[in-house]
Design a protein around this motif. Structure first.
Motif, PDB file in Angstrom:
ATOM      1  N   HIS A 129       0.869  -1.181   0.000  1.00 43.58           N
ATOM      2  CA  HIS A 129       0.000   0.000   0.000  1.00 43.58           C
ATOM      3  C   HIS A 129       0.903   1.227   0.000  1.00 43.58           C
ATOM      4  O   HIS A 129       2.129   1.111   0.122  1.00 43.58           O
ATOM      5  N   ASP A 153       5.566   4.365   5.326  1.00 41.34           N
ATOM      6  CA  ASP A 153       6.509   3.392   5.891  1.00 41.34           C
ATOM      7  C   ASP A 153       6.632   2.133   5.026  1.00 41.34           C
ATOM      8  O   ASP A 153       7.257   1.153   5.431  1.00 41.34           O
ATOM      9  N   HIS A 154       6.040   2.184   3.836  1.00 44.82           N
ATOM     10  CA  HIS A 154       6.151   1.049   2.901  1.00 44.82           C
ATOM     11  C   HIS A 154       6.747   1.467   1.559  1.00 44.82           C
ATOM     12  O   HIS A 154       7.018   0.621   0.722  1.00 44.82           O
ATOM     13  N   ASP A 184      -0.219  -4.861   5.720  1.00 43.67           N
ATOM     14  CA  ASP A 184      -0.855  -4.350   6.933  1.00 43.67           C
ATOM     15  C   ASP A 184      -2.316  -4.802   7.051  1.00 43.67           C
ATOM     16  O   ASP A 184      -3.114  -4.167   7.738  1.00 43.67           O
ATOM     17  N   HIS A 234       5.421  -5.914  10.068  1.00 42.47           N
ATOM     18  CA  HIS A 234       5.368  -5.232  11.367  1.00 42.47           C
ATOM     19  C   HIS A 234       5.454  -6.156  12.585  1.00 42.47           C
ATOM     20  O   HIS A 234       5.780  -5.695  13.682  1.00 42.47           O
TER      21      HIS A 234
HETATM   22 ZN   LIG Z   1       2.673  -0.208   7.860  1.00 44.83          ZN
END
Ligand SMILES: [Zn+2]
Length: 294
Positions: free
Chosen positions: A110, A114-115, A227, A273
């Protein structure tokens, strides 16, 4: 200690952690009464913080013909809204023998910052693509949402849109603008084949276009959940709403479906994560646990 690489048929999957971050579960999943977490002392401290911080991680999938990066982490430059986080996965990748020019595909589960943080990098003072040969893949519905939020977020699901999470998604626009400026990118949709072994599985809700990936090589499988599920504590109550999700109810349904599917299929899953990235869901006395791959 959990492995940093796993063989899946003819493919090898390597894990590179970019940074770690502390999470307050009572804010992340705010609808759950605090006493609920008392049953999970191995995962949640009495003050609501996770026992082990979360990873912000990247996977490299090496198949006979491809080197695919699954997400690119937080990146080398502290993000304005999270100045305490700075990634270091690129050096780890190089030390493991993967050079940036070896990567032919960079898939994003996505479009959260942070990706996609390592998609571009400053080299000798000039902004450039970190992986010069790679095709960058971004979920089409995240793309649509970021470039036309009124139409694609608010108009499509007005009753299931959580504005603070929309705001977080829109932080990614400058990062995507850079991807556009450098070209060689594509937009991905559900069930698309990325390579002969990797197929997109739409898992919407965390963001409108959130996508997982299924690796299938010689009958062995690994599910890159992205996620769709953030933390192992969500296994037992996947329908609780998450504060990081753009479409909270849709995300909860996706999470419940994914948890059920991973458990039923006994598939190895990989999480960017979870404190331990590779594992299975197993059930002990009615409760689901993350059994870390040894
Ligand atoms: Zn994330």
């Amino acid at each position: 200690m959990a492995p940093n690489s796993v063989k899946v048929g003819n493919a090898e999957v390597l894990f590179f952690n970019d940074c770690v971050n502390d999470i307050d579960v009572t804010k992340f999943i705010p609808g759950v009464p605090a006493k609920f977490w008392a049953d999970y002392p191995d995962q949640v401290r009495p003050n609501g913080m996770l026992v082990k911080p979360i990873n912000v991680a990247v996977f490299a999938v090496i198949t006979p013909k491809h080197t695919v990066l699954v997400d690119s982490g937080i990146g080398p430059v502290p993000f304005e809204q999270f100045p305490h986080l700075k990634g270091n996965m690129l050096g780890k990748m190089k030390r493991a023998g993967i050079q940036p020019e070896d990567v032919d595909t960079v898939f994003a589960s996505h479009a959260h910052f942070d990706h996609i943080g390592w998609h571009t990098v400053l080299r000798d003072g000039t902004l450039t693509r970190t992986f010069p040969r790679a095709k960058y893949l971004i979920p089409k519905l995240d793309w649509d949402a970021i470039y036309d939020p009124q139409k694609f977020i608010h108009a499509r699901k007005p009753k299931d849109t959580f504005q603070p999470a929309v705001d977080v998604l829109l932080w990614s626009k400058p990062l995507l603008d850079r991807v556009v400026a450098f070209g060689n990118y594509d937009l991905t949709e559900d069930e698309q084949d990325i390579t002969p072994e990797l197929k997109v599985m739409a898992t919407p809700g965390h963001t409108p276009g959130h996508q997982s990936l299924l690796l299938n090589s010689r009958g062995e499988r690994m599910f890159f959940m992205g996620d769709a599920i953030h933390l192992p504590i969500q296994f037992d109550h996947p329908l609780e709403l998450g504060a990081a999700d753009v479409h909270q109810r849709e995300s909860a349904k996706t999470r419940a479906k994914a948890v059920k599917w991973i458990e039923k299929e006994k598939v190895i899953a990989a999480s960017p994560h979870f404190p331990d990235p590779f594992g299975h869901i197993v059930r002990v006395q009615g409760r689901r646990y993350w059994q870390v791959l040894k």
